[in-house]
Motif scaffolding. Sequence first.
Motif, PDB file in Angstrom:
ATOM      1  N   TRP A 138       0.752  -1.088   0.094  1.00  0.00           N
ATOM      2  CA  TRP A 138      -0.006   0.052   0.197  1.00  0.00           C
ATOM      3  C   TRP A 138       0.703   1.393   0.006  1.00  0.00           C
ATOM      4  CZ3 TRP A 138      -5.326  -0.801  -0.468  1.00  0.00           C
ATOM      5  CH2 TRP A 138      -5.785  -2.229  -0.103  1.00  0.00           C
TER       6      TRP A 138
ATOM      7  N   LEU B 162      -4.469  -3.154   6.607  1.00  0.00           N
ATOM      8  CA  LEU B 162      -5.365  -2.797   5.591  1.00  0.00           C
ATOM      9  C   LEU B 162      -5.562  -4.020   4.699  1.00  0.00           C
ATOM     10  CD1 LEU B 162      -3.325   0.455   4.242  1.00  0.00           C
ATOM     11  CD2 LEU B 162      -5.468   0.191   5.729  1.00  0.00           C
ATOM     12  N   TRP B 163      -4.801  -4.936   4.469  1.00  0.00           N
ATOM     13  CA  TRP B 163      -5.156  -5.954   3.656  1.00  0.00           C
ATOM     14  C   TRP B 163      -6.133  -6.702   4.317  1.00  0.00           C
ATOM     15  CZ3 TRP B 163      -4.685  -6.897  -1.084  1.00  0.00           C
ATOM     16  CH2 TRP B 163      -3.699  -6.471  -1.810  1.00  0.00           C
TER      17      TRP B 163
ATOM     18  N   GLY C 215      -9.694  -5.118   3.757  1.00  0.00           N
ATOM     19  CA  GLY C 215      -9.969  -5.424   2.458  1.00  0.00           C
ATOM     20  C   GLY C 215     -10.533  -6.805   2.263  1.00  0.00           C
TER      21      GLY C 215
ATOM     22  N   ALA D 119     -16.360   0.962  -3.391  1.00  0.00           N
ATOM     23  CA  ALA D 119     -15.147   1.069  -4.234  1.00  0.00           C
ATOM     24  C   ALA D 119     -15.002   2.825  -4.616  1.00  0.00           C
ATOM     25  CB  ALA D 119     -15.338   0.447  -5.310  1.00  0.00           C
TER      26      ALA D 119
ATOM     27  N   ALA E  74     -14.304   4.798  -1.709  1.00  0.00           N
ATOM     28  CA  ALA E  74     -12.647   4.703  -1.337  1.00  0.00           C
ATOM     29  C   ALA E  74     -12.084   5.463  -2.422  1.00  0.00           C
ATOM     30  CB  ALA E  74     -12.311   3.278  -1.531  1.00  0.00           C
TER      31      ALA E  74
END
Length: 466
Positions: free
Chosen positions: A267, A391-392, A395, A422, A425
């Motif tokens: 990221w 963050l992964w 998600g 989406a 974001a």
Amino acid sequence: MASCSGRVDAYHTTTAPGLRLRTSTKSNWLSFIHPEGQLYFHMKRGHLSVVTEENVLNAETDNLVSSYLAVIEKRILECGMILPQTCELFVELRFDEPPQTSTCAYYFVDHHSRCLFWLEPTSSELLDMGMLVSDSHLDTALERLYWVHVEFFPMHVFAQMTPLILDNLISVICHGMTDRMTSRTSTFPYTEEKCDQLLRVLSLRRGEPLDGYTLCFVARLWGAINNQRFMTYYGQENAQLDRLQPPMPEDIVDRPGMRALANLTLWGIPNHHYSKLHDLFVHDQVYVDHWQAFMTARVSEWRELIVWAFSVLIASILISMLPRASLSSAMAPILAASSSILSGSILLLRHHGFEDATASFAANFLRTAKSSDWGFLPLSIAYSMPKAMYLWSMGLMVAQFIFWVSRMVGVFWASGGAGLLALMAYGILHFTSLEDDHSDLMATMLRNHWQTFQSGSAEAAETLTV
């Protein structure tokens, strides 16, 4: 003050009746006590002033020191050297392992020129000075060593010192505090808060007669300032005027391909840490306040991420327990959240106390952590793991939830919800990036205006001069 690691023989005794008189010895040496408690001795031997920490009250030690002093005096005559009246000799006995043989380490200091010197050629590498660029740069290094000597032996020499050393020190710290307050990249070693505290203490002694206690901490501060001046090439052609600007070109180890791959998978977080670590370690120097602020932010972030990742872990497990949910879809977010928790916990344990570390400790740590083949990239990746894996996990948990929704209400509604998330974001990332670009644009405009103002001021000054 250096600590003493010698063995002390302690014992009990009985005091005699009546008033106890202090013992006095018939010795040419005068004893002094450093403000921190270290005993040392001073003696005038002809035209030579001698200082030592050896216990010359012991007859055997006194005789050994005297024999080495005779050797040094003979060497002075052989060299045909005329010593200045303001110079002082320091001697220290050193004993080798069996067979018991002794040697004598020494140096001269000159209180007028504020430098050290020897009777033989002496390598700057032997003195651990660092690389030199000129004779005046060497003078700065020798003056730092001079102030270290005065800090260790202040009680017999304060009467020879001018009170201007205190006044000049106050002026230097005042300028350094102002420089720190008006520049984020100042090279002055003390923060504004520390400067304010030092000025309060120094102002208490301003206008008062100089004594050994005052000289001790004044010399310590002058030593620190001269050390910083040496490191920043003060007074040299290539002086370091900006903390982030290396005074000489540095060999920066960079692997653009691997760095791009790391940023793509994590990221973009490693790039932030990579830049910060390089800013913290310019020219192998670390400013302790910047290091402490960096580590305080990292430790606080890792602690928060452990809590957040644990919440994602629990949420992912609960989603997998819903009707028609698939346990296999929970494995990826659970693994990512566990990785975030594990990496954050390891980093917290490994960096315990780092937010209060000294500049020398931080410099040694960064010097060790900086790979000769990869630079700061491995450390940057390690520092990025807790946030990136969190963050992964977020998600993947959202994907897990959308997958469950698709099985409950259909793919169409699940796809619509995923598209909405989406879009949200993307909008956040888009508008925050525009704000960052706008800030950079404003900074450029301000810099251009400042350069215009500088040139206009210079023209005005030339007009006034003419």
